[in-house]
Design a protein around this motif. Structure first.
Motif: not given
Length: 136
Positions: A12, A15, A32-33, A36, A113-114, A117-118, A121
């Protein structure tokens, strides 16, 4: 579990570092920050509420497993409080202060970063129960 918690908090933080670092090039990353941070705080609160509710349900139905459930609920509560403390510390820092707290932001690029996030999630309840929804 404590190692996993540290891992999640580190992801976290990485990111958030990435998002903070790139806010100058894309203004939507500021939203976005904040999103999250708010979502993670909400998830932690909901997890705590579920633990309390399940403890109350167990108290009313069975008394034999009470000691084990209280210990588990206590661990969940402790973990939730540490998460909330972490998120509050992130919220209280200004973007300039946040850049001084960076851990490994040099190693996090767009692809990393992707992936982060995945992964994060996939830890959410909907992602974990998607197969159940799909089969129904």
């Amino acid at each position: 579990v404590s190692e996993e918690e540290d891992e999640i908090q580190q992801l976290q933080k990485a990111l958030l570092d990435y998002l903070d670092e790139n806010t100058e090039t894309d203004a939507s990353l500021v939203f976005s920050r904040k999103f999250y941070i708010a979502q993670w705080f909400r998830d932690t609160t909901m997890e705590t509420e579920k633990a309390i509710k399940s403890q109350k349900d167990e108290d009313s139905s069975e008394g034999t497993h009470h000691a084990k459930d209280v210990e588990t609920t206590g661990q969940i509560m402790h973990r939730a409080e540490s998460r909330k403390t972490f998120l509050r510390s992130i919220i209280k820092t200004t973007p300039s202060q946040f850049s001084t707290l960076k851990m490994n932001s040099d190693t996090v690029d767009y692809e990393d970063a992707c992936l982060i996030v995945r992964y994060l999630a996939s830890m959410r309840p909907f992602a974990q129960s998607f197969d159940i929804y799909l089969t129904q």
